[in-house]
Design a protein around this motif. Sequence first.
Motif, PDB file in Angstrom:
ATOM      1  N   ARG A  41      -9.544 -43.744  11.324  1.00  0.00           N
ATOM      2  CA  ARG A  41      -9.300 -43.443   9.905  1.00  0.00           C
ATOM      3  C   ARG A  41     -10.471 -43.907   9.045  1.00  0.00           C
ATOM      4  O   ARG A  41     -10.950 -43.162   8.185  1.00  0.00           O
ATOM      5  N   ASP A  42     -10.936 -45.119   9.304  1.00  0.00           N
ATOM      6  CA  ASP A  42     -12.051 -45.642   8.506  1.00  0.00           C
ATOM      7  C   ASP A  42     -13.318 -44.840   8.753  1.00  0.00           C
ATOM      8  O   ASP A  42     -14.107 -44.596   7.824  1.00  0.00           O
TER       9      ASP A  42
ATOM     10  N   LEU B 137     -12.802 -41.229   6.948  1.00  0.00           N
ATOM     11  CA  LEU B 137     -12.834 -41.318   5.481  1.00  0.00           C
ATOM     12  C   LEU B 137     -14.148 -41.893   4.973  1.00  0.00           C
ATOM     13  O   LEU B 137     -14.470 -41.743   3.786  1.00  0.00           O
TER      14      LEU B 137
ATOM     15  N   ALA C   6      -4.380 -39.078   4.327  1.00  0.00           N
ATOM     16  CA  ALA C   6      -5.016 -39.380   3.038  1.00  0.00           C
ATOM     17  C   ALA C   6      -4.500 -38.443   1.947  1.00  0.00           C
ATOM     18  O   ALA C   6      -4.240 -38.864   0.811  1.00  0.00           O
TER      19      ALA C   6
ATOM     20  N   ARG D 187      -9.749 -36.001  13.110  1.00  0.00           N
ATOM     21  CA  ARG D 187     -10.056 -35.703  11.714  1.00  0.00           C
ATOM     22  C   ARG D 187      -8.849 -35.189  10.934  1.00  0.00           C
ATOM     23  O   ARG D 187      -8.562 -35.660   9.829  1.00  0.00           O
TER      24      ARG D 187
ATOM     25  N   ILE E 269      -7.182 -37.104   7.681  1.00  0.00           N
ATOM     26  CA  ILE E 269      -7.239 -36.447   6.374  1.00  0.00           C
ATOM     27  C   ILE E 269      -5.847 -36.090   5.877  1.00  0.00           C
ATOM     28  O   ILE E 269      -5.557 -36.198   4.680  1.00  0.00           O
TER      29      ILE E 269
ATOM     30  N   ALA F   1     -15.964 -36.908   2.646  1.00  0.00           N
ATOM     31  CA  ALA F   1     -14.562 -36.891   3.078  1.00  0.00           C
ATOM     32  C   ALA F   1     -13.614 -37.267   1.950  1.00  0.00           C
ATOM     33  O   ALA F   1     -12.663 -36.537   1.633  1.00  0.00           O
ATOM     34  N   THR F   2     -13.840 -38.412   1.333  1.00  0.00           N
ATOM     35  CA  THR F   2     -12.957 -38.867   0.257  1.00  0.00           C
ATOM     36  C   THR F   2     -13.039 -37.944  -0.948  1.00  0.00           C
ATOM     37  O   THR F   2     -12.020 -37.638  -1.585  1.00  0.00           O
TER      38      THR F   2
ATOM     39  N   VAL G   8     -10.894 -34.893  -0.281  1.00  0.00           N
ATOM     40  CA  VAL G   8      -9.458 -35.160  -0.416  1.00  0.00           C
ATOM     41  C   VAL G   8      -9.064 -35.213  -1.887  1.00  0.00           C
ATOM     42  O   VAL G   8      -8.070 -34.594  -2.310  1.00  0.00           O
TER      43      VAL G   8
END
Length: 314
Positions: free
Chosen positions: A238-239, A242, A292, A285, A289, A247-248, A251
């Motif tokens: 996850r870390d 993201l 998130a 992935r 995601i 990526a962030t 989202v």
Amino acid sequence: MSDEPSPITVPAGIPALEAAAEAPRLKTPEVLIITGMSGAGRTRAAAVLEDLDWYVVDNLPAQMLTHLVGLMTHGTGGAQPQRLGAVVDVRGREFFADLEQVLSGLGEAGIDYRILFLDASDEVLVRRFEQVRRPHPLQGDGRILDGIGAERAMLRSTRERADVLIDTSDLNVHDLAREIRAAVAGGSSDTLRVNVVSFGFKYGLPLDADHVVDVRFLANPYWITELRHLSGRDAPVRDYVLGLPGATTFVERYVDALEPALAGYVQEEKRYLTIAVGCTGGKHRSVAISEAIAARLRDRGLRVTVSARDLGKE
């Protein structure tokens, strides 16, 4: 036989405490009785209540209403009272005649209930029956209007004591749903349920997807030996995902872009939304995601569930 008094085995004062104590009150469900003219939208009303998590019984004989309320009362197990919707109408024939007596009995038993009465003009009702090519329940060998007239006579007193009266003559199914939601749930907008599901493109698209998100533009953790055996639910993956460039931001902007669509779905009475997030295998992935995206949707007050369709298939 000894003349000595029996030993005192109960502490003094217990009878007084018992007399002063209030008996526990059973929780009763919230009861909504749906009735009204045939063809006025009772079936649609029942479906809307089910979407709002009510327990709904259609075409319930009036005499069974008291038993059903009692069954649900004793079955709560200390939980919050359930919400019961009962469709009671002239399809019950001779059983419907007992409705007034049953309602009086509920009132005497201290059970709160409300009556939702659906009506429409004779002209509209005739047109609706003709469209579905079905006879009116009370029509018999006569005309549709004969059945409508007989039904109005049977429902006159029930209509007068209704708590909510909705005339559906000029309402489509979506308008009616909004009216019912406003009447029983205060028009709450917290009725859109979002399911975010991760998947692998190599296994095919989810058939029920409303939105498909492709996150294969992100670097694949599969090619990192330390991450290959893990999934997007594990912190290292996850870390990593993201933390990848973009990526962030993706989202956040995707959830922002969803806002007008979500509002539109509620307006158009679409209550279930599936967002499918895909990567190659559905393990790294897409899983990270989807979690998130779900977290940000929850932050905006939405009801969200998350699932990983293809996790474990590799």
